[in-house]
Design a protein around this motif. Structure first.
Motif, PDB file in Angstrom:
ATOM      1  N   THR A  29       1.116  -1.232   0.559  1.00  8.85           N
ATOM      2  CA  THR A  29      -0.083   0.029   0.306  1.00  8.85           C
ATOM      3  C   THR A  29       0.593   1.004   0.365  1.00  8.85           C
ATOM      4  O   THR A  29       0.820   2.700  -0.723  1.00  8.85           O
ATOM      5  N   GLY A 233     -13.813   8.706  -2.619  1.00  6.57           N
ATOM      6  CA  GLY A 233     -14.121   7.408  -2.519  1.00  6.57           C
ATOM      7  C   GLY A 233     -14.506   6.443  -3.734  1.00  6.57           C
ATOM      8  O   GLY A 233     -13.424   6.104  -5.483  1.00  6.57           O
ATOM      9  N   GLU A 234     -15.276   7.049  -5.192  1.00  7.73           N
ATOM     10  CA  GLU A 234     -15.618   6.721  -5.756  1.00  7.73           C
ATOM     11  C   GLU A 234     -14.924   8.568  -6.470  1.00  7.73           C
ATOM     12  O   GLU A 234     -14.901   7.552  -7.954  1.00  7.73           O
ATOM     13  N   ARG A 237     -12.127   5.722  -7.179  1.00 11.37           N
ATOM     14  CA  ARG A 237     -11.691   5.457  -8.065  1.00 11.37           C
ATOM     15  C   ARG A 237     -11.221   5.277  -9.511  1.00 11.37           C
ATOM     16  O   ARG A 237     -11.273   4.552 -10.749  1.00 11.37           O
ATOM     17  N   ARG A 242      -9.961   2.148 -11.780  1.00  5.54           N
ATOM     18  CA  ARG A 242     -10.421   0.857 -11.369  1.00  5.54           C
ATOM     19  C   ARG A 242     -12.076   0.332 -11.150  1.00  5.54           C
ATOM     20  O   ARG A 242     -12.899   1.411 -11.653  1.00  5.54           O
ATOM     21  N   PRO A 244     -15.658  -1.098 -10.141  1.00  3.47           N
ATOM     22  CA  PRO A 244     -16.309  -2.099  -8.189  1.00  3.47           C
ATOM     23  C   PRO A 244     -14.976  -2.757  -7.856  1.00  3.47           C
ATOM     24  O   PRO A 244     -15.256  -2.102  -6.386  1.00  3.47           O
ATOM     25  N   HIS A 246     -12.528  -4.039  -8.236  1.00  5.15           N
ATOM     26  CA  HIS A 246     -10.974  -3.665  -7.561  1.00  5.15           C
ATOM     27  C   HIS A 246     -11.003  -2.456  -6.943  1.00  5.15           C
ATOM     28  O   HIS A 246      -9.257  -2.541  -6.643  1.00  5.15           O
ATOM     29  N   ALA A 247     -11.655  -1.441  -6.672  1.00  4.70           N
ATOM     30  CA  ALA A 247     -12.051  -0.665  -6.385  1.00  4.70           C
ATOM     31  C   ALA A 247     -10.929  -0.806  -4.526  1.00  4.70           C
ATOM     32  O   ALA A 247     -10.788   0.194  -3.962  1.00  4.70           O
ATOM     33  N   THR A 248     -12.152  -1.600  -3.951  1.00  2.00           N
ATOM     34  CA  THR A 248     -11.774  -2.192  -2.441  1.00  2.00           C
ATOM     35  C   THR A 248     -10.717  -3.345  -2.527  1.00  2.00           C
ATOM     36  O   THR A 248     -10.355  -4.352  -1.826  1.00  2.00           O
ATOM     37  N   ALA A 249      -9.613  -3.587  -3.727  1.00  2.00           N
ATOM     38  CA  ALA A 249      -8.461  -4.334  -3.704  1.00  2.00           C
ATOM     39  C   ALA A 249      -7.410  -2.894  -3.860  1.00  2.00           C
ATOM     40  O   ALA A 249      -6.818  -3.607  -4.657  1.00  2.00           O
ATOM     41  N   PRO A 250      -6.737  -2.941  -1.954  1.00  2.00           N
ATOM     42  CA  PRO A 250      -5.419  -2.425  -3.054  1.00  2.00           C
ATOM     43  C   PRO A 250      -4.452  -3.261  -2.819  1.00  2.00           C
ATOM     44  O   PRO A 250      -2.892  -2.269  -3.415  1.00  2.00           O
TER      45      PRO A 250
END
Length: 287
Positions: A29, A233-234, A237, A242, A244, A246-250
């Motif tokens: 990260t 956050g949007e 993204r 990315r 939706p 992969h947006a939560t896969a840092p």
């Protein structure tokens, strides 16, 4: 006599078989760049030469010559070095440096005074480009010409997008923006950035005012796809390009550079549209 097959997990003589589990590589990260080395190589659309794409500190992409050169052969204004996957426009006090492809591309005018070594490389690239053109393997990209300013269905081919208090010029239509993240099968994600049922932006006519040091044209309105009303956050993204999922896969790496270029009204005048498109970009559902 029928042979007896070896049980699973063992060799033919019954000895245990050592199974190695594949490692899952992830990007930390704290890494300044998530772009994998496999996603940094491309071809110049003018001469067909190989180039390495890297982001700059301001997130703009730059194409570098794939080979390192000695600093004695490269002027100080053309020296670049890499650190953490980011290209910086100066040397790093070593005997080697990188050079932008624009300095060596035979299709362009040199931006700095080239020495004997750089002229030799430039001639080699020119000969190779001529060979590719003669054999039909390369068709040079035509120059960008302003298109008639008329409303286009679904938006322009290269729209101007406003997000995170900045304006960017996309490389393609918003519906065609594809996620740059790497999947578990080590392929690029096929899903679009534009979510089918998620919140989207709005087309607006906004003045071409200066934003964060960008140049401006006085008394002019342009069609901008505004995402500024969305959550942070949007917008992030969209900026990282990315989907939706992969947006939560840092930890997932990128296989391509994001198709955003900081918008400059003077440099990108051919992509300024003074009329709104007919409809907002939203992928159609197949049912």
């Amino acid at each position: 006599m029928c042979p007896t097959p070896a049980p699973d997990g063992r060799h033919w003589d019954g000895s245990p078989r050592a199974l190695r589990r594949p490692r899952t590589l992830r990007v930390t990260t704290t890494s300044p760049s998530r772009l994998l080395r496999a996603g940094q190589t491309g071809r110049c659309r003018h001469c067909g030469s190989r180039i390495d794409l890297y982001p700059r500190p301001d997130q703009r992409p730059i194409a570098l010559h794939p080979a390192e050169l000695t600093v004695t052969d490269v002027p100080k204004s053309c020296r670049w070095h890499l650190s953490g996957g980011i290209a910086y426009p100066h040397g790093d006090n070593s005997a080697w440096c990188r050079i932008p492809h624009a300095v060596l591309c035979p299709h362009r005018t040199p931006t700095c005074q080239a020495g004997t070594r750089l002229e030799a490389i430039r001639r080699q690239l020119a000969v190779r480009a001529r060979r590719l053109i003669d054999t039909g393997a390369l068709t040079p990209a035509p120059p960008v010409t302003p298109q008639p300013d008329a409303p286009q269905p679904g938006g322009p081919d290269r729209p101007v997008v406003q997000l995170l208090l900045c304006r960017y010029l996309a490389q393609q239509r918003l519906e065609e923006l594809r996620c740059v993240a790497q999947t578990r099968h080590r392929h690029r994600c096929p899903h679009p950035v534009l979510a089918p049922a998620g919140p989207t932006g709005m087309w607006k006519l906004l003045p071409t005012t200066a934003r964060h040091g960008q140049l401006a044209l006085p008394d002019a309105l342009m069609a901008v796809y505004d995402l500024g009303h969305l959550a942070y956050g949007e917008q992030l993204r969209w900026r990282t390009q990315r989907c939706p999922a992969h947006a939560t896969a840092p930890g997932a790496a990128d296989l391509a550079l994001a198709c955003w270029e900081p918008f400059d009204p003077l440099l990108h005048a051919a992509h300024i549209h003074t009329r709104l498109p007919h409809s907002s970009p939203r992928p159609h559902r197949r049912g």
